[in-house]
Motif scaffolding. Structure first.
Motif: not given
Lengths: 329, 336, 407
Positions: B46-49, B52, B286-288, B20-21, B17, B26, B24
């Motif tokens: 959560s957030g493991s992709g 997506v 965090h993904p970042f 702007d930041e 993704f 995913s 990501v």
């Protein structure tokens, strides 16, 4: 559906009542009552005896020497039961004679503008949402803001100035001179439409700007909703998807904006009409207020409000017919 | 276990993704196979992709973008790489809903509030089959009956707000099944439902799978559900498949510390009250700031400093379709 | 007047399955533990240490700062209020100082050069020509004549804010009898620039005072409505619906026309403001009510109640601070509509009346198409209205977006 309409109609009754009270208050507001103004006006004219008799007849008719609630009752029952809005002393004619033509044109103008506003803002709003942050979106948003910031009367003035300065003719009115007092005919209708566009644009800009933003926001709320993804996962093409689902759902709040767009249009039409000297309620209302011809002024204010409320009522019923969530409640 | 032909093979899938930041990541190199007619469960926090990944298969990953890897769809001996097809093309649209259908987590909002459920099912049918409206309606009522909606013919004209959550999810399933897809992707379809309804829906999916022989890709974070319905399991963490294999070996012989930690965090009946439920320490990063090396090393009990934070663990094979990405299973010198 | 979508913005954002608003704030998902299962649909935005400890106002400021148009709007708004505060210094002349020699004199421009043997600022004089047929006077700028002007020159004495006696003006002709019409003159030879600057104070303060009254009514009634709910709420909602369903301008006209002509200008000013706010409070009340409704079921409010806080304390300490930002945003959107309303009424001649100078009163002069054709600079107050309203709308829009730094 029927129950909803009935409920909605019942809700309207107290509103109409409140409007009549408000208009009655406005009639009573100016210092010095109508009766004495009339008396002093008549006193200037000759034939005192005939006038005294006329004055007494009037006093009895409006209950001018009786308590306010009796006056209110005489006034409102005259309107509801006999269509008698009282007498305009400035024109020395019944208010109802002066009222209906101008009200009709006011609402014709307001509804034409409403259609214009919808027709313009609907596609632009959809476009702005789907192509979010594109040049077109920014342009639309910017023009929208400018449209919101320019008051109606200023835009009317600028249009008048431009047309006077560069085209050497003054804009204004809703009819060419030869049609002003003519009967309605095809030619008069065409002439009317040819004059209509200037007030429609003047009046419509602010509303269009607001509705573009609303439609855009509605669409942005909808196009990422799960049901859109579901429909996409079904294999629908993007364009069919867009119009069948998010546009359809966003249509309802869009149509419900008539609730505030119509009052604003009628409101704006009043002042625009004064600047462009249109034969609608605006100029006459202002004149009657300044000369304190209060039955005329009060009737205008009341009927403008009543018709606006009725217009909103119709749109609500239309909305219920469109939205099953309301229809089934 | 791997005697069946693959229906979908995902190799090195990367979906990102662009915000702007920053970017990501995913999905960051996912591999798995969905065998025809079987159930693959994708588990992860959560957030493991997981979602997506599922959406990438249907190419509804927007606003994300597939930036690498392949999604091979085996269709009648033909192989189509879904990752190479444009997400708006006719080709993918003919696969969506027809060959691969999907149901979502939120049955409340997954259906249009202003269209009847019948209308939404008929739409899927007439889109993919050259049939008349009446025939589509007949089939829609039939499929509504099959998913257990009582008085299906009467409910055909109902709006979603007239139905309960469980009923809505049944409608979603009916809609997904109406075209008899070869793969049903179910993205946490029971998460938003109460426990009894959950069980009913799971049974329904299992029954329908038996009837139709379709494959199911089931996304969940609930290992109980996995134990119940899975044939194959893929465990995801931060956009990667950490371990995959058949359900028995995953549960009884987990190879990856993350899988082990997940299994330890399931509450069990009969455990003493004083026994504290194990939890995985820390939070999903965090993904970042994805950790370097093995993405799990920041929370791993078997963390080997100097190795886990430096080396991307390669997939180590333990048999057909059985893999884990962990340096514990690589020989020290064998690491590239 | 400006459409707001506050409630749906708040409630719907959770359902937005794939939504990744590009203008998401740095902490977009910070306290959203309800949505745990959705987090993997959504790439999570940056969340470093500073963000975690930043207070609400700091977050709002960070988000607002990103909104370029809103920043511009904010700067312009500040500038306009600055003008409104220092009117007497900034205006070269008193608003009613007329000069019958120069009706409709066109705008001069300010030059820098040799004037009366010295180097400095000057304006050109006018050459007057009579049209013998129409008897109309026309003015041409006379390049030969140079009148020196100075910054902070002595001019008509005045009391700043009615208190401090002063006589310096930001810019004024050295000789007060020389004409200086930087924005032209009106039909009585009064300086448009001075009148515009004086009008700024009246127009902007009507917006402020009107909104203050609206705010009081709005917070009071909206708060009661939202906090108590039930029959009270129903009644107040009906009143709001009623006021919103009728056209405002005719109603304003009806009320404003009842103000006796004999009243002193200051009373008229307050009555007009009162009339505007009596009808204009509904928007603010809706915002407050909406916030109350959504807040009173929030966990932190319940927690405060369980802790034994009094209702008043809960409202003042816990609820109000969490929607102050929304109120500020709504205010900045309500002020421009107040200004527009005052301008419209005064323009019609039933709002403020001369000798009070507001932008609307000034525009009344522009009602006649022939006078604006002769003196297009009569439009300047209109430009001021548009700029002020536009700036405050941009500002308000930016504030509204920033008001929910977690949204």
């Amino acid at each position: 559906m029927f129950a909803y309409i009935l409920k909605r109609l019942l809700y309207t009754i107290p509103t109409l009542f409140a409007i009549s009270i408000m208009s009655f208050i406005i009639i009573q507001l100016p210092p010095g009552d109508y009766f004495s103004v009339l008396a002093s006006k008549m006193a200037k004219e000759s034939d005192t005896i005939a006038n005294t008799a006329a004055l007494e007849a009037m006093g009895a008719r409006y209950g001018l020497n009786e308590p306010l609630y009796v006056q209110y009752w005489k006034w409102i029952s005259g309107i509801v039961l006999r269509g008698d809005f009282g007498q305009s002393f400035e024109y020395n004619r019944p208010v109802s004679v002066l009222l209906w033509d101008r009200l009709g044109l006011t609402f014709l103008l307001s509804f034409s503008t409403l259609i214009f506003v919808w027709a313009v803002s609907f596609p632009i709003g959809i476009y702005s949402a789907v192509r979010k942050y594109s040049i077109g979106d920014y342009l639309g948003t910017f023009i929208g803001f400018v449209g919101l910031a320019i008051p109606n009367f200023l835009m009317a003035l600028v249009l008048m100035y431009v047309s006077f300065k560069y085209f050497g003719r003054s804009v204004g009115g809703l009819f060419s001179p030869e049609f002003v007092n003519a009967e309605w005919s095809w030619a008069r209708l065409m002439d009317f439409l040819a004059h209509l566009w200037i007030p429609v644009i003047v009046l419509g800009t602010a509303g269009t700007a607001g509705l573009i933003r609303i439609m855009r926001a509605n669409m942005l709320d909808e196009i990422y909703k799960p049901y859109v993804v579901t429909a996409r996962a079904k294999g629908l093409s993007e364009i069919r998807l867009l119009f069948k689902y998010p546009v359809r759902v966003a249509l309802n709040p869009f149509i419900s904006t008539v609730g505030w767009v119509l009052p604003e249009l009628v409101s704006g039409a009043t002042i625009t009409a004064i600047v462009l000297s249109l034969p609608t309620t605006g100029p006459l209302l202002l004149r009657s207020l300044i000369s304190q011809d209060m039955y005329l002024a009060g009737s205008f204010i009341m009927m403008l409000s009543v018709l606006t409320v009725l217009g909103t009522l119709i749109s609500d019923i239309l909305l219920a017919w469109l939205d099953p969530r309301i229809r089934f409640k | 276990m791997h005697d069946t032909t693959p229906l979908i093979e995902v190799n090195g899938l990367q979906t990102q993704f662009f915000t702007d930041e920053g970017v990501v990541r995913s999905v960051e190199g996912v591999d798995f196979t969905i065998p025809a007619g079987k159930t693959l469960c994708v588990v992860g926090e959560s957030g493991s992709g997981k979602s997506v990944t599922a959406r990438s298969i249907l190419r509804i990953e927007n606003p994300g973008r597939i930036v690498g890897g392949e999604i091979l769809y085996h269709k009648d001996g033909e192989v189509i790489d879904l990752a190479r097809i444009g997400p708006k093309t006719r080709q993918i649209r003919q696969i969506r809903g027809r060959d691969i259908a999907m149901i979502f987590q939120e049955p409340m909002s997954a259906l249009s509030p202003v269209h009847t459920i019948g209308d939404q099912i008929v739409e899927a049918l007439t889109l993919h089959f050259p049939i008349s409206k009446d025939e589509a309606k007949r089939r829609a009522i039939e499929v509504l009956g099959r998913v257990g909606i009582p008085k299906a013919a009467d409910r055909f004209g109902a709006y979603t707000f007239e139905l309960s959550g469980g009923m809505r999810q049944r409608v979603c399933i009916a809609m997904a099944l109406s075209c008899e897809p070869r793969l049903l992707i179910a993205d946490e379809p029971t998460t938003a439902l109460d426990v009894t309804t959950q069980a009913n829906i799971l049974d329904l999916i299992a029954d329908l799978q038996k009837e139709t022989g379709m494959a199911v890709m089931f996304i969940t974070h609930d290992l109980g559900v996995v134990a119940e319905i899975a044939d194959e399991v893929a465990v995801m963490y931060l956009g990667q498949v950490m371990e995959r294999g058949d359900v028995d070996s995953i549960f009884h012989d987990p190879k990856h510390p993350y899988t082990r930690a997940l299994l330890d965090s399931i509450p069990r009946l009969g455990q003493r009250g004083a026994h504290r439920l194990a939890s995985i320490r820390g939070m999903v990063p965090h993904p970042f700031d994805r950790p370097s090396g093995c993405p799990f090393h920041t929370r791993c009990d078997s963390y080997m400093p100097g190795r886990c934070n430096r080396i991307d663990p390669p997939a180590v094979s333990f048999g057909p379709g059985r893999e884990a990405k962990c340096l514990l299973h690589t020989k020290e010198e064998g690491v590239a | 007047m400006t459409p707001t979508k506050t409630t749906s913005d708040v409630t719907d954002s959770r359902d937005a399955g794939l939504a990744i608003p590009a203008d998401d704030p740095p902490t977009s998902r910070r306290h959203d533990d309800r949505d745990i299962d959705r987090a993997d649909d959504l790439p999570v935005a940056n969340e470093d240490r500073t963000v975690l400890v930043a207070g609400q106002w700091k977050l709002i400021w960070w988000k607002f700062r990103k909104h370029k148009l809103a920043m511009l709007g904010g700067i312009i708004t500040l500038f306009i209020y600055f003008v409104a505060v220092f009117v007497e210094i900034l205006a070269p002349f008193p608003p009613d100082q007329y000069n019958s020699t120069y009706p409709y004199a066109p705008p001069q421009s300010l030059h820098l050069g040799q004037v009366e043997g010295e180097f400095g600022l000057y304006v050109n004089g006018y050459a007057v020509s009579f049209d013998p047929e129409t008897l109309a006077r026309t003015f041409v700028i006379d390049e030969e004549v140079r009148h020196p002007v100075s910054l902070f020159a002595k001019g008509a004495p005045y009391r700043l804010w009615g208190l401090i006696p002063m006589e310096r003006h930001l810019i004024a002709p050295d000789d007060p009898s020389h004409p200086m019409y930087l924005l032209g003159a009106d039909r009585l030879g009064r300086d448009m620039l001075s009148r515009l600057i004086h009008g700024t104070r009246i127009s902007m303060s009507i917006g402020l005072i009107g909104v203050a009254i609206s705010l009081f009514l709005g917070v009071l009634l909206g708060g009661i409505s939202g906090y108590y709910g039930g029959a009270t709420d129903n009644l107040i909602q009906r009143v709001i619906e009623f006021l919103n369903s009728i056209p405002k301008i005719p109603l304003w006209m009806g009320l404003a026309a009842a103000i006796p002509l004999s009243l002193p200008p200051l009373h008229v000013y307050f009555l007009i403001t009162l009339i505007l706010s009596l009808i204009g409070w509904t928007g603010l009340a809706r915002v407050v009510r909406g916030r109350f409704f959504s807040l009173k079921t929030e966990d932190f409010v319940t927690a405060a109640r369980l802790d034994g806080n009094s209702e008043l304390r809960i409202i003042m300490r816990h609820m109000v601070p969490s929607f102050t930002s929304h109120i500020i945003a709504s205010i900045s959107l309500a002020i421009p509509s107040m200004i527009l309303a005052e301008t419209s009424l005064s323009f019609l001649g039933i709002g403020l009346r001369p000798p009070v100078v507001s932008w609307g009163v000034l525009l009344e002069e522009a009602q006649n198409v022939r006078s604006i054709a002769q003196a297009p600079w009569l439009f300047w107050p209109g430009a001021a209205v548009v700029v002020a309203v536009l700036a405050m709308n941009f500002l308000g829009d930016g504030l509204r977006d920033a008001a929910d730094p977690y949204a």
